[in-house]
Scaffold this active site. Structure first.
Site, PDB file in Angstrom:
ATOM      1  N   HIS A 161      11.388 -38.196 -63.266  1.00 48.04           N
ATOM      2  CA  HIS A 161      11.157 -38.510 -61.852  1.00 48.04           C
ATOM      3  C   HIS A 161      12.428 -38.904 -61.120  1.00 48.04           C
ATOM      4  O   HIS A 161      12.545 -38.696 -59.909  1.00 48.04           O
ATOM      5  CB  HIS A 161      10.100 -39.629 -61.716  1.00 48.04           C
ATOM      6  CG  HIS A 161      10.583 -40.995 -62.074  1.00 48.04           C
ATOM      7  ND1 HIS A 161      10.732 -41.428 -63.380  1.00 48.04           N
ATOM      8  CD2 HIS A 161      10.969 -42.038 -61.303  1.00 48.04           C
ATOM      9  CE1 HIS A 161      11.172 -42.673 -63.391  1.00 48.04           C
ATOM     10  NE2 HIS A 161      11.330 -43.073 -62.138  1.00 48.04           N
ATOM     11  N   ASP A 162      13.396 -39.464 -61.828  1.00 43.80           N
ATOM     12  CA  ASP A 162      14.631 -39.923 -61.183  1.00 43.80           C
ATOM     13  C   ASP A 162      15.814 -38.992 -61.425  1.00 43.80           C
ATOM     14  O   ASP A 162      16.970 -39.396 -61.217  1.00 43.80           O
ATOM     15  CB  ASP A 162      15.001 -41.329 -61.678  1.00 43.80           C
ATOM     16  CG  ASP A 162      14.389 -42.434 -60.823  1.00 43.80           C
ATOM     17  OD1 ASP A 162      13.958 -42.145 -59.693  1.00 43.80           O
ATOM     18  OD2 ASP A 162      14.339 -43.585 -61.299  1.00 43.80           O
ATOM     19  N   LYS A 198      18.656 -38.930 -58.985  1.00 34.87           N
ATOM     20  CA  LYS A 198      19.628 -40.024 -58.847  1.00 34.87           C
ATOM     21  C   LYS A 198      20.992 -39.633 -59.394  1.00 34.87           C
ATOM     22  O   LYS A 198      21.993 -40.317 -59.113  1.00 34.87           O
ATOM     23  CB  LYS A 198      19.118 -41.287 -59.536  1.00 34.87           C
ATOM     24  CG  LYS A 198      18.090 -42.036 -58.696  1.00 34.87           C
ATOM     25  CD  LYS A 198      17.783 -43.403 -59.260  1.00 34.87           C
ATOM     26  CE  LYS A 198      16.818 -44.159 -58.331  1.00 34.87           C
ATOM     27  NZ  LYS A 198      16.427 -45.463 -58.897  1.00 34.87           N
ATOM     28  N   HIS A 216      17.540 -38.855 -53.347  1.00 34.99           N
ATOM     29  CA  HIS A 216      17.310 -38.577 -54.769  1.00 34.99           C
ATOM     30  C   HIS A 216      15.963 -37.903 -55.013  1.00 34.99           C
ATOM     31  O   HIS A 216      15.823 -37.103 -55.937  1.00 34.99           O
ATOM     32  CB  HIS A 216      17.464 -39.849 -55.621  1.00 34.99           C
ATOM     33  CG  HIS A 216      16.267 -40.727 -55.702  1.00 34.99           C
ATOM     34  ND1 HIS A 216      15.996 -41.719 -54.791  1.00 34.99           N
ATOM     35  CD2 HIS A 216      15.252 -40.792 -56.613  1.00 34.99           C
ATOM     36  CE1 HIS A 216      14.896 -42.359 -55.135  1.00 34.99           C
ATOM     37  NE2 HIS A 216      14.412 -41.812 -56.239  1.00 34.99           N
ATOM     38  N   HIS A 239       7.263 -39.866 -55.976  1.00 35.62           N
ATOM     39  CA  HIS A 239       6.971 -41.196 -56.541  1.00 35.62           C
ATOM     40  C   HIS A 239       7.332 -42.350 -55.609  1.00 35.62           C
ATOM     41  O   HIS A 239       6.983 -43.501 -55.899  1.00 35.62           O
ATOM     42  CB  HIS A 239       7.663 -41.369 -57.898  1.00 35.62           C
ATOM     43  CG  HIS A 239       9.166 -41.405 -57.851  1.00 35.62           C
ATOM     44  ND1 HIS A 239       9.938 -40.259 -57.800  1.00 35.62           N
ATOM     45  CD2 HIS A 239      10.038 -42.439 -57.839  1.00 35.62           C
ATOM     46  CE1 HIS A 239      11.209 -40.588 -57.769  1.00 35.62           C
ATOM     47  NE2 HIS A 239      11.308 -41.912 -57.791  1.00 35.62           N
ATOM     48  N   HIS A 240       8.008 -42.074 -54.491  1.00 37.56           N
ATOM     49  CA  HIS A 240       8.260 -43.128 -53.499  1.00 37.56           C
ATOM     50  C   HIS A 240       7.390 -42.969 -52.251  1.00 37.56           C
ATOM     51  O   HIS A 240       7.608 -43.677 -51.252  1.00 37.56           O
ATOM     52  CB  HIS A 240       9.741 -43.174 -53.099  1.00 37.56           C
ATOM     53  CG  HIS A 240      10.613 -43.828 -54.119  1.00 37.56           C
ATOM     54  ND1 HIS A 240      10.533 -45.172 -54.410  1.00 37.56           N
ATOM     55  CD2 HIS A 240      11.566 -43.322 -54.935  1.00 37.56           C
ATOM     56  CE1 HIS A 240      11.417 -45.468 -55.358  1.00 37.56           C
ATOM     57  NE2 HIS A 240      12.055 -44.363 -55.694  1.00 37.56           N
ATOM     58  N   ASP A 262       6.700 -46.817 -62.382  1.00 36.41           N
ATOM     59  CA  ASP A 262       8.082 -46.965 -61.919  1.00 36.41           C
ATOM     60  C   ASP A 262       8.308 -48.336 -61.306  1.00 36.41           C
ATOM     61  O   ASP A 262       9.298 -49.017 -61.600  1.00 36.41           O
ATOM     62  CB  ASP A 262       8.377 -45.856 -60.897  1.00 36.41           C
ATOM     63  CG  ASP A 262       9.801 -45.902 -60.364  1.00 36.41           C
ATOM     64  OD1 ASP A 262      10.729 -46.070 -61.178  1.00 36.41           O
ATOM     65  OD2 ASP A 262       9.980 -45.759 -59.147  1.00 36.41           O
TER      66      ASP A 262
END
Length: 447
Positions: A320-321, A324, A349, A373-374, A402
């Site tokens: 998911h990241d 970044k 990201h 996811h954000h 998360d």
């Protein structure tokens, strides 16, 4: 309605590794497709040398994965040079071979814009400890890259090729100060290919060839430079580098599959490997991707998803990241609040995550789930400010895990919270940022 059986799209290992190499380009601050282009260059050199099919196969993956350990020194670069790690790496690759050029670059970039006293202190530290600092960072990068390649079941030749990427023909390189023929052949080719692509993108074909010739006998094996000159006489050598079909051409150069089928086990291995790359970007995120992945899989089963779907979701959670890797460590490591510009970069990201996963045929169906996811149930999340109805159950699971793992882990701006305090904080956000059902299952999973 949730799909209970996940079909793996037809794809090869080369397809997936080539697509993931764009994440490594992000980390190195290189234009998209750098590893792909370096692979094209290096494979043409290998062919000119008359390497066997088996040798070309190992060379192929050494080239695509040469930067596999690159995220491990990002935070250290930011700390020591007080600079954007991605911009620093990108600029450093265009510096010549002389000590004067290196020092000029380092001094001009270190703590630029900071008060004079702070600049003097940072530069003084580098003058006193520069050699040890460089060795530390390159050993970290090379060791991490080789170790991750082993988890992906690549041969010792590939792992050694990655480990010795920064060795120089005259013995001035690192990590082993190897020279001439003691340097693995694949490392020699990969370093040459890397520099040629950087200078080709920076100043064109003539400048790239001239730089290779200038470093012949210093950084580069003279025989390899001659092979490069021979390959470069073919018009297609340069035109391919600018072609929109370069990735397709490079995938076609892949060796015959060597027994590693692209099954669930190998997809898990790839997700885990790149989870390590992601987490190495910051000391504050060590193990974060794996923990979010494992917790998401447990929660998925608690919410009634099938084992196959839970396994699929774990991959999305681990990755998911991945975006970044395209965010400056100066932002990721900042101990205080981010300003408006920094927040804007941080938010990118999720867009990077969608773009990277979307290129990978075998994992493309993870892209939207992982990248959201954000998003928040109240519609104030990012990147799309989706309403609650548009946020799927799988994304809600990842979001919950998360947030929980971030709260119970140290961050640059605060120490880890005790579990009970973290759950109380999440209760406040239940129904606005966090799905209440997911929070209930999380609590049950922790019990």
């Amino acid at each position: 309605m949730l799909h209970q059986n996940i079909a793996i799209p037809t794809a090869t290992r080369a397809d997936v590794i080539a697509a993931f190499s764009y994440a490594l380009d992000l980390t190195e601050g290189q234009p998209a497709g750098h590893c792909i282009r370096a692979c094209w260059i290096g494979m043409q050199v290998g062919r000119e040398l008359g390497l066997s099919p088996a040798e070309l196969g190992d060379l192929y993956y050494t080239l695509l994965l040469k930067d596999l350990g690159c995220s491990s020194n990002a935070a250290r670069i930011c700390e020591l040079y007080e600079a954007d790690d991605r911009a620093f790496k990108q600029g450093y690759k265009t510096v010549g071979t002389s000590l004067a050029a290196t020092l000029h670059f380092v001094f001009s970039k270190t703590a630029r814009g900071r008060p004079l006293g702070r600049r003097v202190s940072a530069i003084g530290n580098i003058l006193r400890n520069g050699d040890a600092i460089a060795q530390e960072m390159i050993v970290s990068r090379c060791t991490r890259g080789a170790d991750i390649a082993r988890t992906l079941r690549f041969s010792n030749a590939v792992c050694d090729g990655i480990y010795h990427l920064d060795e120089h023909w005259n013995g001035s390189g690192r990590p082993g100060r190897l020279e001439a023929g003691a340097i693995p052949l694949f490392s020699r080719i990969a370093l040459l290919a890397q520099v040629v692509d950087v200078f080709h993108g920076h100043a064109g074909a003539s400048a790239a060839l001239e730089e290779a010739q200038r470093r012949s006998g210093i950084w580069f094996d003279p025989e390899l430079v001659r092979a490069l000159e021979s390959a470069a006489r073919h018009h297609s050598f340069w035109t391919a580098l600018a072609s929109p079909t370069i990735e397709t051409r490079v995938v076609r150069l892949a060796p015959a599959e060597d027994g590693d089928r692209l099954d669930d086990d190998y997809l898990d291995a790839i997700a885990n490997a790149f989870g390590q790359v992601i987490d190495a970007k910051s000391p504050f995120t060590a193990g974060h991707s794996r923990r979010v992945g494992d917790l998401s899989a447990r929660m998925a089963q608690g919410l009634g998803l099938s084992p196959g779907r839970a396994r699929w979701l774990r991959r999305a959670a681990v990755l998911h990241d991945v975006g970044k890797l395209g965010v400056s460590s100066a932002i990721l490591e900042k101990p205080g609040e981010l300003d408006e510009r920094e927040w804007a970069e941080m938010r990118t990201h999720t867009t990077h995550t969608r773009a990277i996963l979307g290129r990978i045929g075998a994992l493309a169906d993870l892209a939207d789930v992982a990248a959201a996811h954000h998003e928040r149930l109240d519609g104030t999340g990012y990147p799309l400010a989706l309403p609650a109805a548009a946020i799927g159950r799988e994304t809600r699971i990842i979001t919950t895990c998360d947030i929980y793992d971030a709260l119970v882990s140290d961050r640059p701006y605060r120490p880890a919270l005790p579990v009970e305090e973290a759950l109380r904080t999440m209760e406040v956000a239940s129904g606005t940022a966090i799905d209440p059902d997911c929070l209930a299952i999380l609590k049950a999973s922790l019990a």
